[in-house]
Design a protein around this motif. Sequence first.
Motif, PDB file in Angstrom:
ATOM      1  N   PHE A 182      13.303   1.581   6.335  1.00  0.00           N
ATOM      2  CA  PHE A 182      12.553   2.751   5.873  1.00  0.00           C
ATOM      3  C   PHE A 182      12.757   2.946   4.378  1.00  0.00           C
ATOM      4  O   PHE A 182      13.895   2.929   3.906  1.00  0.00           O
ATOM      5  N   LEU A 183      11.690   3.125   3.658  1.00  0.00           N
ATOM      6  CA  LEU A 183      11.765   3.545   2.264  1.00  0.00           C
ATOM      7  C   LEU A 183      11.197   4.953   2.194  1.00  0.00           C
ATOM      8  O   LEU A 183      10.016   5.176   2.440  1.00  0.00           O
ATOM      9  N   SER A 230       2.433   4.275   3.870  1.00  0.00           N
ATOM     10  CA  SER A 230       1.761   5.555   4.083  1.00  0.00           C
ATOM     11  C   SER A 230       1.045   5.570   5.438  1.00  0.00           C
ATOM     12  O   SER A 230       1.695   5.425   6.472  1.00  0.00           O
ATOM     13  N   LEU A 231      -0.267   5.720   5.460  1.00  0.00           N
ATOM     14  CA  LEU A 231      -1.001   5.715   6.729  1.00  0.00           C
ATOM     15  C   LEU A 231      -0.674   4.462   7.538  1.00  0.00           C
ATOM     16  O   LEU A 231      -0.548   4.509   8.765  1.00  0.00           O
ATOM     17  N   GLY A 232      -0.519   3.343   6.849  1.00  0.00           N
ATOM     18  CA  GLY A 232      -0.246   2.082   7.521  1.00  0.00           C
ATOM     19  C   GLY A 232       1.079   2.031   8.252  1.00  0.00           C
ATOM     20  O   GLY A 232       1.276   1.168   9.120  1.00  0.00           O
ATOM     21  N   THR A 233       2.011   2.945   7.946  1.00  0.00           N
ATOM     22  CA  THR A 233       3.267   2.958   8.695  1.00  0.00           C
ATOM     23  C   THR A 233       3.027   3.369  10.140  1.00  0.00           C
ATOM     24  O   THR A 233       3.722   2.897  11.042  1.00  0.00           O
ATOM     25  N   THR A 248       7.940  10.189  -6.194  1.00  0.00           N
ATOM     26  CA  THR A 248       6.974  10.904  -5.375  1.00  0.00           C
ATOM     27  C   THR A 248       6.416   9.969  -4.308  1.00  0.00           C
ATOM     28  O   THR A 248       6.694   8.767  -4.296  1.00  0.00           O
ATOM     29  N   HIS A 249       5.607  10.524  -3.399  1.00  0.00           N
ATOM     30  CA  HIS A 249       4.979   9.717  -2.345  1.00  0.00           C
ATOM     31  C   HIS A 249       4.176   8.572  -2.966  1.00  0.00           C
ATOM     32  O   HIS A 249       4.251   7.425  -2.509  1.00  0.00           O
ATOM     33  N   ASP A 250       3.405   8.852  -4.003  1.00  0.00           N
ATOM     34  CA  ASP A 250       2.572   7.827  -4.624  1.00  0.00           C
ATOM     35  C   ASP A 250       3.402   6.806  -5.394  1.00  0.00           C
ATOM     36  O   ASP A 250       3.045   5.625  -5.474  1.00  0.00           O
TER      37      ASP A 250
END
Length: 288
Positions: free
Chosen positions: A232-233, A167-170, A253-255
Amino acid sequence: MNLVSRNLAGRLSLVAVGMTKRARIMMVAVIAGVYVATCIGLTLSQRALIYHPCHESAAVREAKARAHQFEPWYNATGEQIGWNRRSKTQPTAGQMLILHGNTGCALDWAHFADALQTIAAYDVFLLEYPGYGGRRGSLSQDRIFHAATESLALLDREQKVYLVGESLGTGVAAFLAGSFPKTVSGVLLIAPYNNMTAVAQYHLRIFPAGWMLRDKFQSDQYLQSYSGPVGFLLGLYDPSHGPKKLWIEPGATHDAVHQPKLAWWTEALEFLNSAWSYRSSTLSVRYD
């Protein structure tokens, strides 16, 4: 009598038209005022909307670390910057630097380490961002990038270094890969985004997100400077020039992608290692 009535009705009609115009002008002014006020409010509060650190006590964090067999990770000045769990098998297959998402704290990604070390003998490092997990510092892109750069410099340059961002860490992982392409052997991006401006614009479609946003996390630009393997996932667009592979989790979903299956970790690591060997032998390989 009819003539008087018609004259009165005409005058009332003119008054009504005038009131309608004034009402419309007032309505437009109110809407414009609300829009501008909302823009200002979103601009001032944007970091509170982006960053959601945990607020656990030191005792809770330490208990969680012990449960997962993590040790504190310190920088050269003795400040704790995260956690690490060394492989019990030597020699190691490399080092994994995990860059977490915007919610929670670094130890919430301990399950990533569990999966990675189940597959191979990796030393795993969890970076804690400034403002997260009791670490001092303000919440901002610049502070996070500075902390990430410092953490990368602390790793053993004699061993391979892999980045795992979620997420943000990407965006953080993409920044490190683009800034230090010779240091990074491979990157896995889980639930990535092109850049934070695109994310903000998607959620705030009627607002000028590009003008308002301060922390842009421009992953698409950073990766243009990296030619190593990138996995990439749930990625939809990849600007990097090296070997690449895309995984899509149907119906997730994203989560939900926050909990990758062990089979995915195995396949992802095989890709990074095989892509590295191809690059070392100067073969041009592209994964579709």
